[in-house]
Write a protein that holds these residues in place. Structure first.
Motif, PDB file in Angstrom:
ATOM      1  N   TYR A 202      23.731 -20.994  12.456  1.00 61.30           N
ATOM      2  CA  TYR A 202      22.544 -21.797  12.150  1.00 61.30           C
ATOM      3  C   TYR A 202      22.603 -23.137  12.874  1.00 61.30           C
ATOM      4  CZ  TYR A 202      19.092 -24.276   9.243  1.00 61.30           C
ATOM      5  OH  TYR A 202      18.019 -24.998   8.791  1.00 61.30           O
ATOM      6  N   ALA A 203      21.489 -23.513  13.524  1.00 61.75           N
ATOM      7  CA  ALA A 203      21.438 -24.757  14.295  1.00 61.75           C
ATOM      8  C   ALA A 203      20.527 -25.810  13.676  1.00 61.75           C
ATOM      9  CB  ALA A 203      20.979 -24.458  15.725  1.00 61.75           C
ATOM     10  N   GLY A 204      19.607 -25.411  12.805  1.00 63.58           N
ATOM     11  CA  GLY A 204      18.698 -26.375  12.188  1.00 63.58           C
ATOM     12  C   GLY A 204      17.314 -25.795  12.005  1.00 63.58           C
ATOM     13  N   ALA A 205      16.445 -26.586  11.377  1.00 62.34           N
ATOM     14  CA  ALA A 205      15.106 -26.118  11.022  1.00 62.34           C
ATOM     15  C   ALA A 205      14.029 -26.980  11.669  1.00 62.34           C
ATOM     16  CB  ALA A 205      14.943 -26.144   9.508  1.00 62.34           C
ATOM     17  N   ASP A 206      12.880 -26.357  11.902  1.00 64.22           N
ATOM     18  CA  ASP A 206      11.712 -27.054  12.426  1.00 64.22           C
ATOM     19  C   ASP A 206      10.571 -26.924  11.416  1.00 64.22           C
ATOM     20  OD1 ASP A 206       9.609 -28.139  13.840  1.00 64.22           O
ATOM     21  OD2 ASP A 206       9.352 -26.393  15.151  1.00 64.22           O
ATOM     22  N   PRO A 207      10.286 -27.981  10.641  1.00 63.83           N
ATOM     23  CA  PRO A 207       9.212 -27.899   9.649  1.00 63.83           C
ATOM     24  C   PRO A 207       7.817 -27.992  10.259  1.00 63.83           C
ATOM     25  CG  PRO A 207      10.171 -30.082   9.626  1.00 63.83           C
ATOM     26  CD  PRO A 207      10.993 -29.266  10.590  1.00 63.83           C
ATOM     27  N   SER A 208       7.740 -28.228  11.560  1.00 56.96           N
ATOM     28  CA  SER A 208       6.440 -28.327  12.227  1.00 56.96           C
ATOM     29  C   SER A 208       6.109 -27.057  13.004  1.00 56.96           C
ATOM     30  CB  SER A 208       6.421 -29.536  13.168  1.00 56.96           C
ATOM     31  OG  SER A 208       7.374 -29.372  14.211  1.00 56.96           O
ATOM     32  N   ALA A 209       6.714 -25.933  12.637  1.00 57.81           N
ATOM     33  CA  ALA A 209       6.531 -24.684  13.374  1.00 57.81           C
ATOM     34  C   ALA A 209       5.099 -24.158  13.286  1.00 57.81           C
ATOM     35  CB  ALA A 209       7.507 -23.630  12.858  1.00 57.81           C
ATOM     36  N   GLY A 210       4.355 -24.549  12.259  1.00 60.70           N
ATOM     37  CA  GLY A 210       2.967 -24.109  12.114  1.00 60.70           C
ATOM     38  C   GLY A 210       2.839 -22.874  11.241  1.00 60.70           C
ATOM     39  N   PRO A 211       1.623 -22.333  11.131  1.00 64.08           N
ATOM     40  CA  PRO A 211       1.381 -21.182  10.256  1.00 64.08           C
ATOM     41  C   PRO A 211       2.107 -19.926  10.743  1.00 64.08           C
ATOM     42  CG  PRO A 211      -0.678 -22.294  10.812  1.00 64.08           C
ATOM     43  CD  PRO A 211       0.379 -22.853  11.720  1.00 64.08           C
ATOM     44  N   ASN A 212       2.538 -19.108   9.781  1.00 61.33           N
ATOM     45  CA  ASN A 212       3.085 -17.795  10.124  1.00 61.33           C
ATOM     46  C   ASN A 212       2.056 -16.729   9.777  1.00 61.33           C
ATOM     47  OD1 ASN A 212       3.209 -17.581   7.343  1.00 61.33           O
ATOM     48  ND2 ASN A 212       5.403 -17.206   7.246  1.00 61.33           N
ATOM     49  N   TYR A 213       2.478 -15.492   9.596  1.00 64.58           N
ATOM     50  CA  TYR A 213       1.526 -14.403   9.376  1.00 64.58           C
ATOM     51  C   TYR A 213       0.721 -14.561   8.082  1.00 64.58           C
ATOM     52  CZ  TYR A 213       4.773 -12.413   5.951  1.00 64.58           C
ATOM     53  OH  TYR A 213       5.579 -12.214   4.857  1.00 64.58           O
ATOM     54  N   THR A 214       1.192 -15.380   7.147  1.00 63.92           N
ATOM     55  CA  THR A 214       0.458 -15.608   5.904  1.00 63.92           C
ATOM     56  C   THR A 214      -0.725 -16.555   6.107  1.00 63.92           C
ATOM     57  OG1 THR A 214       1.772 -17.537   5.212  1.00 63.92           O
ATOM     58  CG2 THR A 214       2.602 -15.344   4.608  1.00 63.92           C
ATOM     59  N   GLY A 215      -0.734 -17.264   7.232  1.00 61.59           N
ATOM     60  CA  GLY A 215      -1.746 -18.281   7.469  1.00 61.59           C
ATOM     61  C   GLY A 215      -1.381 -19.639   6.949  1.00 61.59           C
ATOM     62  N   GLN A 216      -0.206 -19.734   6.292  1.00 64.94           N
ATOM     63  CA  GLN A 216       0.259 -20.994   5.728  1.00 64.94           C
ATOM     64  C   GLN A 216       1.331 -21.627   6.629  1.00 64.94           C
ATOM     65  OE1 GLN A 216      -1.024 -22.326   2.838  1.00 64.94           O
ATOM     66  NE2 GLN A 216      -2.455 -20.606   2.932  1.00 64.94           N
ATOM     67  N   PRO A 217       1.413 -22.953   6.685  1.00 67.48           N
ATOM     68  CA  PRO A 217       2.494 -23.598   7.446  1.00 67.48           C
ATOM     69  C   PRO A 217       3.849 -23.122   6.942  1.00 67.48           C
ATOM     70  CG  PRO A 217       0.855 -25.209   6.802  1.00 67.48           C
ATOM     71  CD  PRO A 217       0.504 -23.941   6.065  1.00 67.48           C
ATOM     72  N   ALA A 218       4.753 -22.858   7.871  1.00 70.00           N
ATOM     73  CA  ALA A 218       6.067 -22.337   7.524  1.00 70.00           C
ATOM     74  C   ALA A 218       7.135 -23.065   8.331  1.00 70.00           C
ATOM     75  CB  ALA A 218       6.127 -20.834   7.761  1.00 70.00           C
ATOM     76  N   VAL A 219       8.376 -22.713   8.094  1.00 62.84           N
ATOM     77  CA  VAL A 219       9.525 -23.347   8.734  1.00 62.84           C
ATOM     78  C   VAL A 219      10.060 -22.450   9.847  1.00 62.84           C
ATOM     79  CG1 VAL A 219      11.902 -24.134   8.361  1.00 62.84           C
ATOM     80  CG2 VAL A 219      10.126 -24.622   6.657  1.00 62.84           C
ATOM     81  N   GLY A 220      10.434 -23.048  10.974  1.00 65.51           N
ATOM     82  CA  GLY A 220      11.132 -22.315  12.023  1.00 65.51           C
ATOM     83  C   GLY A 220      12.626 -22.469  11.847  1.00 65.51           C
ATOM     84  N   SER A 221      13.357 -21.356  11.951  1.00 65.19           N
ATOM     85  CA  SER A 221      14.817 -21.369  11.778  1.00 65.19           C
ATOM     86  C   SER A 221      15.476 -21.093  13.115  1.00 65.19           C
ATOM     87  CB  SER A 221      15.230 -20.309  10.749  1.00 65.19           C
ATOM     88  OG  SER A 221      14.619 -20.553   9.496  1.00 65.19           O
ATOM     89  N   TYR A 222      16.390 -21.964  13.528  1.00 65.02           N
ATOM     90  CA  TYR A 222      17.006 -21.871  14.858  1.00 65.02           C
ATOM     91  C   TYR A 222      18.481 -21.482  14.735  1.00 65.02           C
ATOM     92  CZ  TYR A 222      12.920 -23.865  17.144  1.00 65.02           C
ATOM     93  OH  TYR A 222      11.657 -24.071  17.648  1.00 65.02           O
ATOM     94  N   TYR A 223      18.878 -20.534  15.617  1.00 61.50           N
ATOM     95  CA  TYR A 223      20.255 -19.998  15.590  1.00 61.50           C
ATOM     96  C   TYR A 223      20.808 -19.870  17.005  1.00 61.50           C
ATOM     97  CZ  TYR A 223      19.368 -18.741  10.731  1.00 61.50           C
ATOM     98  OH  TYR A 223      19.064 -18.786   9.384  1.00 61.50           O
ATOM     99  N   ARG A 224      22.100 -20.068  17.074  1.00 58.62           N
ATOM    100  CA  ARG A 224      22.816 -19.803  18.321  1.00 58.62           C
ATOM    101  C   ARG A 224      23.429 -18.405  18.253  1.00 58.62           C
ATOM    102  NH1 ARG A 224      24.456 -25.095  17.078  1.00 58.62           N
ATOM    103  NH2 ARG A 224      26.406 -24.316  16.204  1.00 58.62           N
TER     104      ARG A 224
END
Length: 224
Positions: A202-224
């Motif tokens: 796990y490298a960290g999260a991006d709370p500004s990733a935007g909407p996902n398939y639900t249409g709601q704003p979601a979190v992006g999860s970053y991994y190495r």
């Protein structure tokens, strides 16, 4: 590249704080766990034999589905636990009559189970966690040997450090670990608890990733 933040920072972000996914969802009906999961958690629990069965619901919101199940099951027959960052706005009005229901207000990363559960669910909750893969692995370790884990999961929310999609290798690794992924429902399912070691850091999260398939704003999860 997105600015990544830690999970401690993430819990205070507007995307997570304003999440209302499970505030009103009940056990059955139109807006329900049974509809979202494709099976009825209460029927699942009633079909269990042996020791007192348990249902753990992660990101449980108001805990309405758990409370509805508790009202239909004898207090000595099951243990129902909900864990949510915000938790219910108020306890159920009949809380005193539901000693088998426990609603915990805590960040997922700060909470650990003290027993195995026959059913573990996370209905549209992983979308608001940073280390989604770590959460999945932890949940698998709390599952009874013949239990079921079911959680909504968006593979496109999992990214590499350069921002490119890690969906394919992540889904392949999950399947290799024993999970099934039902793409139409965006549902990750594991039957039978086990240790899960996924080849990602796990490298960290991006709370500004935007909407996902639900249409709601979601979190992006970053991994190495």
């Amino acid at each position: 590249m997105a600015r990544l933040i830690s999970d401690d920072e993430l819990v205070a972000s507007s995307v997570v704080a304003n999440s209302t996914m499970n505030r009103e969802r009940g056990l059955s009906g139109v807006n329900s766990y049974a509809r979202e999961l494709g099976f009825d958690p209460l029927t699942w629990l009633r079909g269990r034999d042996g020791a007192v069965p348990g249902w753990l619901d992660l990101c449980s919101g108001e805990g309405r589905a758990l409370a509805e199940a508790a009202r239909q099951l004898p207090p000595e027959g099951v243990e129902l636990t909900g864990v949510d960052l915000v938790g219910p706005m108020a306890p159920p009005p009949d809380a005193a009559a539901l000693p088998h229901l426990r609603l915990v207000t805590a960040a997922f990363s700060d909470w650990a189970s003290d027993r195995p559960y026959d059913l573990i669910t996370c209905v549209h909750g992983l979308h608001y966690l940073g280390d989604q893969l770590g959460a999945i692995a932890r949940a698998a370790s709390w599952l009874a040997p013949d239990g079921r884990f079911a959680a909504h999961f968006d593979p496109e929310s999992v990214r590499r450090p350069d921002g490119s999609s890690a969906a394919r290798p992540v889904v392949a690794a999950l399947r290799a670990a024993g999970f099934g992924y039902r793409a139409r429902r965006h549902l990750l399912v594991l039957d039978g608890g086990r240790p899960v070691d996924l080849p990602f850091v796990y490298a960290g999260a991006d709370p500004s990733a935007g909407p996902n398939y639900t249409g709601q704003p979601a979190v992006g999860s970053y991994y190495r």
